[in-house]
Motif scaffolding. Structure first.
Motif, short mmCIF file in Angstrom:
data_model
loop_
_atom_site.label_atom_id
_atom_site.label_comp_id
_atom_site.label_asym_id
_atom_site.label_seq_id
_atom_site.Cartn_x
_atom_site.Cartn_y
_atom_site.Cartn_z
N ASN A 81 0.83 -1.31 -0.10
CA ASN A 81 0.15 0.02 0.09
C ASN A 81 0.92 1.33 -0.07
O ASN A 81 1.92 1.12 -0.06
CB ASN A 81 -0.92 -0.12 1.19
CG ASN A 81 -0.14 -0.43 2.69
OD1 ASN A 81 1.01 0.28 2.69
ND2 ASN A 81 -0.75 -1.22 3.44
N THR A 100 -1.17 -8.84 -6.10
CA THR A 100 -2.74 -9.31 -6.29
C THR A 100 -2.97 -10.64 -6.70
O THR A 100 -1.99 -11.67 -6.34
CB THR A 100 -3.43 -8.22 -7.28
OG1 THR A 100 -4.72 -8.62 -7.21
CG2 THR A 100 -2.97 -8.64 -8.64
N GLU A 104 -10.50 -14.10 -7.09
CA GLU A 104 -11.24 -13.00 -6.36
C GLU A 104 -11.29 -13.28 -5.02
O GLU A 104 -11.16 -12.60 -3.89
CB GLU A 104 -12.74 -12.73 -6.99
CG GLU A 104 -12.78 -12.16 -8.23
CD GLU A 104 -12.50 -10.61 -8.03
OE1 GLU A 104 -12.33 -9.86 -6.95
OE2 GLU A 104 -12.63 -9.87 -9.22
N THR A 107 -8.08 -12.85 -3.30
CA THR A 107 -7.67 -11.47 -3.04
C THR A 107 -8.33 -11.06 -1.80
O THR A 107 -7.92 -10.26 -0.88
CB THR A 107 -7.91 -10.82 -4.17
OG1 THR A 107 -7.28 -11.18 -5.24
CG2 THR A 107 -7.63 -9.38 -4.17
N ARG A 108 -9.70 -11.43 -1.86
CA ARG A 108 -10.68 -10.86 -0.62
C ARG A 108 -10.19 -11.56 0.78
O ARG A 108 -10.10 -10.87 1.88
CB ARG A 108 -12.05 -11.19 -1.00
CG ARG A 108 -12.58 -10.34 -1.72
CD ARG A 108 -14.32 -10.47 -2.08
NE ARG A 108 -14.81 -9.70 -3.05
CZ ARG A 108 -15.06 -8.61 -3.12
NH1 ARG A 108 -14.64 -7.80 -1.75
NH2 ARG A 108 -15.49 -7.64 -3.96
N CYS A 113 -10.05 -7.23 -0.29
CA CYS A 113 -10.69 -6.44 -1.20
C CYS A 113 -10.71 -7.29 -2.75
O CYS A 113 -10.00 -8.27 -2.87
CB CYS A 113 -9.76 -5.02 -1.69
SG CYS A 113 -8.08 -5.33 -2.42
N SER A 114 -11.38 -6.71 -3.49
CA SER A 114 -11.47 -7.37 -5.00
C SER A 114 -10.28 -7.29 -5.87
O SER A 114 -9.40 -6.32 -5.40
CB SER A 114 -12.73 -6.82 -5.57
OG SER A 114 -12.46 -5.20 -6.13
N ASP A 116 -10.03 -5.76 -8.82
CA ASP A 116 -9.89 -4.39 -9.22
C ASP A 116 -9.71 -3.44 -8.24
O ASP A 116 -9.04 -2.34 -8.46
CB ASP A 116 -11.28 -3.85 -9.76
CG ASP A 116 -11.67 -4.76 -11.11
OD1 ASP A 116 -10.66 -5.16 -11.74
OD2 ASP A 116 -12.74 -5.06 -11.59
N GLU A 117 -10.17 -3.81 -6.99
CA GLU A 117 -9.59 -2.70 -5.85
C GLU A 117 -8.55 -2.65 -5.37
O GLU A 117 -7.84 -1.73 -5.09
CB GLU A 117 -10.62 -3.06 -4.59
CG GLU A 117 -12.33 -2.80 -4.83
CD GLU A 117 -13.10 -3.45 -3.63
OE1 GLU A 117 -14.22 -2.81 -3.42
OE2 GLU A 117 -12.65 -4.32 -3.03
N SER A 118 -7.80 -3.85 -5.48
CA SER A 118 -6.41 -4.08 -5.43
C SER A 118 -5.60 -3.23 -6.07
O SER A 118 -4.75 -2.59 -5.90
CB SER A 118 -5.95 -5.44 -5.11
OG SER A 118 -5.84 -6.25 -6.60
N GLU A 120 -6.62 -0.58 -7.97
CA GLU A 120 -7.06 0.69 -7.89
C GLU A 120 -6.10 1.23 -6.44
O GLU A 120 -5.55 2.52 -6.68
CB GLU A 120 -8.48 0.96 -7.33
CG GLU A 120 -9.29 0.73 -8.54
CD GLU A 120 -10.59 0.82 -8.11
OE1 GLU A 120 -10.84 1.33 -6.89
OE2 GLU A 120 -11.51 0.44 -8.85
N LYS A 121 -5.58 0.36 -5.72
CA LYS A 121 -4.84 0.92 -4.51
C LYS A 121 -3.55 1.18 -5.07
O LYS A 121 -2.66 1.85 -4.26
CB LYS A 121 -4.98 -0.14 -3.49
CG LYS A 121 -6.29 -0.20 -2.63
CD LYS A 121 -6.04 -1.48 -1.60
CE LYS A 121 -7.31 -1.33 -0.90
NZ LYS A 121 -7.20 -2.52 0.56
#
Length: 300
Positions: A81, A100, A104, A107-108, A113-114, A116-118, A120-121
């Motif tokens: 992060n 990542t 899915e 990852t969760r 998180c999903s 896609d969210e990973s 984005e981070k």
């Protein structure tokens, strides 16, 4: 000209973070100092994560800052992060890694998180890395199987790999996370990825739960992959894989590559001493077949 295969030594990070017993900072540093004598050019020092969640990786930035710099060795830190990246930046790290998965569910469970969210981070990390001329390496877990979902579609692996490269990763390492793959299944994953990207930006990261890591690496070599992660003395494992026996050992990878005529830059005697030293510190048996054969011959 002999073809070179790049080995990324992940023992100090991916190896030790999955060992039950946290080592002292001094012991971790001694491991890296030993590895620096082996000819390895890429060493992952640690992970900039909360010591609360991964005590084995506490003060990885402090460890990094304490190491002697060698222009021939690239040290890296895992930075999941922005906070982790800032810690790496503060100690002068010039290569970081983000991770990542192609699953899915994994990852969760792993980073809450999903997929896609990973990704984005990572956007802020990628932006700052570019601004500070820092290389970013990507990891994709579950390249073949997920402990929660089972088999993963190779096209999904290729998709996530492409997304990381598009974001700015210079290289993406695909992780065979739970060690269940066989060469035929690995082949299909590489075929899906190679249909979209060049082999030069791909790496393989194989676990040895069922003893298939070297066979899977051999298959990868046949398909043109020339970068592999490995862990001295087979350190580590996967907390999600029942009976996981750790990463492929750097010793066994060295044996395969050197006897196939590839150049690795490794000085074998120094590698074996590093292997013995960390095994003694951890008071564990070394799972490497080559290491055991080497020492039996040396003592004969």
């Amino acid at each position: 000209m002999t073809e070179f295969v790049k080995i990324v030594e992940v023992g100090p990070r991916d190896g030790l973070q999955n060992e039950k017993t946290p080592l002292t900072l001094a012991d971790r540093k001694n491991l890296i100092l030993d590895l620096m004598q082996t000819g390895l050019k890429n060493i992952e020092v640690g992970s900039c994560v909360s010591a609360k969640w991964v005590p084995q990786m506490a003060d990885s930035d402090v460890l990094f800052a304490s190491l002697p710099q060698d222009p021939n060795i690239q040290f890296s830190l895992l930075t999941p992060n922005l906070k982790g990246f800032e810690s790496a930046l503060a100690v002068g790290c010039k290569e970081v890694a983000v991770f990542t998965a192609a699953s899915e569910s994994f990852t969760r469970k792993n980073i809450n998180c999903s997929i896609d969210e990973s990704l984005e981070k990572f956007s802020d990390v990628m932006r700052l890395a570019k601004a500070h001329d820092i290389q970013v390496r990507g990891y994709v877990s579950c390249m073949v199987d997920c402990p929660y979902e089972g088999a993963i579609d190779p096209k999904q692996v290729a998709k996530v790999t492409q997304q990381l490269l598009d974001m700015g990763c210079y290289e993406v390492s695909l992780g065979e996370t739970i060690g269940t793959a066989t060469p035929d299944r690995v082949q299909k994953v590489w075929e899906a990825c190679l249909a979209q990207v060049d082999a030069k930006v791909l790496a393989g990261h194989f676990h040895n739960t069922y003893g298939m890591a070297i066979a899977n690496i051999y298959q990868s070599l046949l398909q043109g992959i020339r970068v592999f992660d490995s862990s001295i003395a087979g350190l580590g494992g996967c907390p999600y894989a029942k009976g996981a026996s750790g990463n492929v050992s750097t010793e066994d990878l060295y044996y395969l590559l050197s006897n196939m005529g590839f150049e690795t830059g490794i000085q074998v005697d120094a590698l074996m001493q590093a292997s013995r030293n960390i095994s003694e510190v951890l008071q564990r048996n070394n799972p490497s077949n080559y290491a055991n054969a080497y020492w039996q011959k040396a003592c004969a």
